[in-house]
Design a protein around this motif. Structure first.
Motif, short mmCIF file in Angstrom:
data_model
loop_
_atom_site.label_atom_id
_atom_site.label_comp_id
_atom_site.label_asym_id
_atom_site.label_seq_id
_atom_site.Cartn_x
_atom_site.Cartn_y
_atom_site.Cartn_z
N TYR A 195 54.83 102.31 35.06
CA TYR A 195 55.65 101.51 34.16
C TYR A 195 54.94 100.34 33.48
O TYR A 195 55.48 99.80 32.53
CB TYR A 195 56.88 101.00 34.92
N LYS A 196 53.79 99.93 33.93
CA LYS A 196 53.07 98.84 33.27
C LYS A 196 52.51 99.38 31.96
O LYS A 196 51.76 100.36 31.95
CB LYS A 196 51.94 98.34 34.18
N LYS A 197 52.86 98.75 30.86
CA LYS A 197 52.56 99.30 29.53
C LYS A 197 51.07 99.57 29.34
O LYS A 197 50.68 100.66 28.91
CB LYS A 197 53.06 98.36 28.46
N LEU A 198 50.23 98.63 29.66
CA LEU A 198 48.79 98.78 29.43
C LEU A 198 48.21 99.94 30.24
O LEU A 198 47.47 100.78 29.70
CB LEU A 198 48.07 97.47 29.79
N ILE A 199 48.57 100.02 31.50
CA ILE A 199 48.02 101.08 32.37
C ILE A 199 48.61 102.43 32.02
O ILE A 199 47.89 103.43 31.90
CB ILE A 199 48.28 100.73 33.86
N ALA A 200 49.94 102.50 31.85
CA ALA A 200 50.60 103.78 31.57
C ALA A 200 50.13 104.37 30.24
O ALA A 200 49.94 105.58 30.12
CB ALA A 200 52.10 103.60 31.57
N LYS A 201 49.94 103.51 29.23
CA LYS A 201 49.48 104.03 27.93
C LYS A 201 48.07 104.60 28.04
O LYS A 201 47.75 105.59 27.38
CB LYS A 201 49.55 102.94 26.87
N LYS A 202 47.21 103.99 28.85
CA LYS A 202 45.84 104.52 29.00
C LYS A 202 45.85 105.84 29.78
O LYS A 202 45.08 106.74 29.47
CB LYS A 202 44.96 103.50 29.71
N VAL A 246 54.60 104.79 28.19
CA VAL A 246 55.26 104.33 29.41
C VAL A 246 56.26 105.41 29.81
O VAL A 246 57.01 105.92 28.97
CB VAL A 246 55.98 102.98 29.18
N LEU A 247 56.25 105.79 31.05
CA LEU A 247 57.11 106.88 31.52
C LEU A 247 58.50 106.34 31.83
O LEU A 247 58.72 105.76 32.89
CB LEU A 247 56.47 107.55 32.74
#
Length: 79
Positions: free
Chosen positions: A21-28, A33-34
């Motif tokens: 759910y963290k935008k930066l990590i999930a996008k990478k 974001v799921l």
């Protein structure tokens, strides 16, 4: 059964939540974001699976318990 997993769930839910759910990590990792109930089910299943693996491989390991007891005894002897 679930009571025995409460501590491992506490340990793994935060880092896994960051992945999902963290935008930066999930996008990478996933490109987005799921969000939504389907992804929450995947998150919940992942938390339960990792908590069970942590419980079975680490927390119930006798050598980990012996190391922990020795460490606590050493720290207590200093006080």
């Amino acid at each position: 059964w679930l009571g025995g997993l409460s501590f491992p769930i506490f340990i793994v839910h935060g880092p896994l939540g960051q992945v999902f759910y963290k935008k930066l990590i999930a996008k990478k990792l996933f490109g987005q974001v799921l969000m939504g109930p389907g992804y929450f089910g995947l998150y919940l299943a992942s938390v339960m699976a990792l908590a069970w693996i942590l419980q079975k491989t680490f927390l119930t390991n006798k050598s980990v318990g012996a190391w922990s007891k020795k460490t606590v005894d050493d720290l207590a002897s200093w006080m």
